[in-house]
Design a protein around this motif. Sequence first.
Motif, PDB file in Angstrom:
ATOM      1  N   ALA A  74       0.840  -1.200   0.000  1.00 15.78           N
ATOM      2  CA  ALA A  74       0.000   0.000   0.000  1.00 15.78           C
ATOM      3  C   ALA A  74       0.875   1.250   0.000  1.00 15.78           C
ATOM      4  N   ILE A  75       0.303   2.334  -0.493  1.00 14.77           N
ATOM      5  CA  ILE A  75       0.957   3.636  -0.408  1.00 14.77           C
ATOM      6  C   ILE A  75      -0.013   4.605   0.260  1.00 14.77           C
ATOM      7  N   VAL A  76       0.409   5.156   1.384  1.00 16.97           N
ATOM      8  CA  VAL A  76      -0.405   6.100   2.155  1.00 16.97           C
ATOM      9  C   VAL A  76       0.222   7.478   1.988  1.00 16.97           C
ATOM     10  N   LEU A  77      -0.575   8.448   1.583  1.00 13.70           N
ATOM     11  CA  LEU A  77      -0.098   9.813   1.402  1.00 13.70           C
ATOM     12  C   LEU A  77      -0.401  10.610   2.658  1.00 13.70           C
ATOM     13  N   ARG A  86      -6.115  19.448  -2.955  1.00 11.71           N
ATOM     14  CA  ARG A  86      -7.161  19.905  -3.869  1.00 11.71           C
ATOM     15  C   ARG A  86      -7.058  19.195  -5.224  1.00 11.71           C
ATOM     16  N   VAL A  87      -5.843  18.970  -5.712  1.00 12.01           N
ATOM     17  CA  VAL A  87      -5.648  18.251  -6.981  1.00 12.01           C
ATOM     18  C   VAL A  87      -6.214  16.840  -6.873  1.00 12.01           C
ATOM     19  N   PHE A  88      -5.945  16.176  -5.764  1.00 11.61           N
ATOM     20  CA  PHE A  88      -6.454  14.817  -5.565  1.00 11.61           C
ATOM     21  C   PHE A  88      -7.976  14.819  -5.432  1.00 11.61           C
ATOM     22  N   ARG A  89      -8.503  15.811  -4.734  1.00 10.98           N
ATOM     23  CA  ARG A  89      -9.949  15.877  -4.524  1.00 10.98           C
ATOM     24  C   ARG A  89     -10.688  16.193  -5.830  1.00 10.98           C
ATOM     25  N   LEU A  90     -10.192  17.164  -6.600  1.00 14.26           N
ATOM     26  CA  LEU A  90     -10.849  17.562  -7.848  1.00 14.26           C
ATOM     27  C   LEU A  90     -10.854  16.439  -8.894  1.00 14.26           C
ATOM     28  N   THR A  91      -9.831  15.615  -8.865  1.00 16.68           N
ATOM     29  CA  THR A  91      -9.742  14.507  -9.822  1.00 16.68           C
ATOM     30  C   THR A  91     -10.319  13.206  -9.253  1.00 16.68           C
ATOM     31  N   ARG A  92     -10.831  13.301  -8.040  1.00 17.52           N
ATOM     32  CA  ARG A  92     -11.400  12.167  -7.305  1.00 17.52           C
ATOM     33  C   ARG A  92     -10.379  11.079  -6.989  1.00 17.52           C
ATOM     34  N   MET A  93      -9.127  11.413  -7.045  1.00 15.87           N
ATOM     35  CA  MET A  93      -8.071  10.467  -6.678  1.00 15.87           C
ATOM     36  C   MET A  93      -7.991  10.311  -5.160  1.00 15.87           C
ATOM     37  N   ASP A  94      -8.686  11.186  -4.433  1.00 12.71           N
ATOM     38  CA  ASP A  94      -8.754  11.027  -2.979  1.00 12.71           C
ATOM     39  C   ASP A  94      -9.562   9.784  -2.612  1.00 12.71           C
ATOM     40  N   ARG A  95     -10.309   9.242  -3.560  1.00 10.98           N
ATOM     41  CA  ARG A  95     -11.051   7.991  -3.339  1.00 10.98           C
ATOM     42  C   ARG A  95     -10.203   6.774  -3.676  1.00 10.98           C
ATOM     43  N   VAL A  96      -9.131   6.990  -4.406  1.00  9.00           N
ATOM     44  CA  VAL A  96      -8.251   5.905  -4.832  1.00  9.00           C
ATOM     45  C   VAL A  96      -7.080   5.735  -3.865  1.00  9.00           C
ATOM     46  N   PHE A  97      -6.524   6.856  -3.425  1.00  3.05           N
ATOM     47  CA  PHE A  97      -5.373   6.837  -2.519  1.00  3.05           C
ATOM     48  C   PHE A  97      -5.837   6.945  -1.070  1.00  3.05           C
ATOM     49  N   ASP A  98      -5.077   6.342  -0.183  1.00  2.00           N
ATOM     50  CA  ASP A  98      -5.285   6.483   1.259  1.00  2.00           C
ATOM     51  C   ASP A  98      -4.564   7.765   1.660  1.00  2.00           C
ATOM     52  N   ILE A  99      -5.331   8.797   2.018  1.00  2.00           N
ATOM     53  CA  ILE A  99      -4.759  10.095   2.360  1.00  2.00           C
ATOM     54  C   ILE A  99      -4.995  10.365   3.834  1.00  2.00           C
ATOM     55  N   ARG A 100      -3.910  10.697   4.534  1.00  2.00           N
ATOM     56  CA  ARG A 100      -3.989  10.985   5.966  1.00  2.00           C
ATOM     57  C   ARG A 100      -3.480  12.391   6.227  1.00  2.00           C
ATOM     58  N   PRO A 101      -4.129  13.107   7.132  1.00  2.00           N
ATOM     59  CA  PRO A 101      -3.761  14.506   7.365  1.00  2.00           C
ATOM     60  C   PRO A 101      -2.458  14.701   8.134  1.00  2.00           C
ATOM     61  N   ASP A 102      -2.064  13.737   8.939  1.00  2.00           N
ATOM     62  CA  ASP A 102      -0.897  13.907   9.805  1.00  2.00           C
ATOM     63  C   ASP A 102       0.407  13.588   9.095  1.00  2.00           C
ATOM     64  N   ALA A 103       1.465  14.226   9.567  1.00  2.00           N
ATOM     65  CA  ALA A 103       2.803  13.911   9.089  1.00  2.00           C
ATOM     66  C   ALA A 103       3.209  12.555   9.626  1.00  2.00           C
ATOM     67  N   ILE A 104       4.164  11.964   9.001  1.00  2.00           N
ATOM     68  CA  ILE A 104       4.620  10.625   9.363  1.00  2.00           C
ATOM     69  C   ILE A 104       5.104  10.573  10.811  1.00  2.00           C
ATOM     70  N   GLN A 105       5.859  11.576  11.239  1.00  2.00           N
ATOM     71  CA  GLN A 105       6.432  11.540  12.583  1.00  2.00           C
ATOM     72  C   GLN A 105       5.344  11.494  13.647  1.00  2.00           C
ATOM     73  N   LYS A 106       4.280  12.268  13.480  1.00  2.57           N
ATOM     74  CA  LYS A 106       3.175  12.256  14.432  1.00  2.57           C
ATOM     75  C   LYS A 106       2.514  10.893  14.459  1.00  2.57           C
ATOM     76  N   GLU A 107       2.313  10.336  13.280  1.00  2.00           N
ATOM     77  CA  GLU A 107       1.649   9.045  13.148  1.00  2.00           C
ATOM     78  C   GLU A 107       2.490   7.937  13.805  1.00  2.00           C
ATOM     79  N   ALA A 108       3.802   8.026  13.629  1.00  2.00           N
ATOM     80  CA  ALA A 108       4.680   6.994  14.163  1.00  2.00           C
ATOM     81  C   ALA A 108       4.721   7.030  15.698  1.00  2.00           C
ATOM     82  N   ASN A 109       4.490   8.213  16.289  1.00  2.00           N
ATOM     83  CA  ASN A 109       4.543   8.339  17.733  1.00  2.00           C
ATOM     84  C   ASN A 109       3.242   7.995  18.441  1.00  2.00           C
ATOM     85  N   GLU A 110       2.180   7.795  17.678  1.00  2.00           N
ATOM     86  CA  GLU A 110       0.883   7.509  18.295  1.00  2.00           C
ATOM     87  C   GLU A 110       0.786   6.079  18.780  1.00  2.00           C
TER      88      GLU A 110
END
Length: 110
Positions: A74-77, A86-110
């Motif tokens: 998998a590839i998580v953005l 906005r580019v991903f949302r307008l092209t509906r690629m936000d439904r294809v890719f797993d998009i997360r709002p947090d930076a990697i470092q925050k995610e890794a520390n959770e």
Amino acid sequence: MKFIVEDAGAYLQIKVTEARIDAAIATPFKDKLREIVVKHRKPVHLDMANVTFMDSSGLGAMIAVRKSLPDNLAIVLCAMTPNVERVFRLTRMDRVFDIRPDAIQKEANE
């Protein structure tokens, strides 16, 4: 084309250092990212916080990388800037890719 790559155990953390993913660098971006992912054979968390601009060539490169990966990789953005998201949302690629709002470092520390 430079990425910061760290092995986080279950997945690979890759930080994009480019501010723009456009026609000028889309092909080297795609080739280098694909090379890294295939070499490590792990799911990827791609930190996009530094990317402030992406055009259709950059989006095409991201799609090409995703399509070339086996289903188990998998590839998580992560941490997209508003313009890139906005580019991903307008092209509906936000439904294809797993998009997360947090930076990697925050995610890794959770």
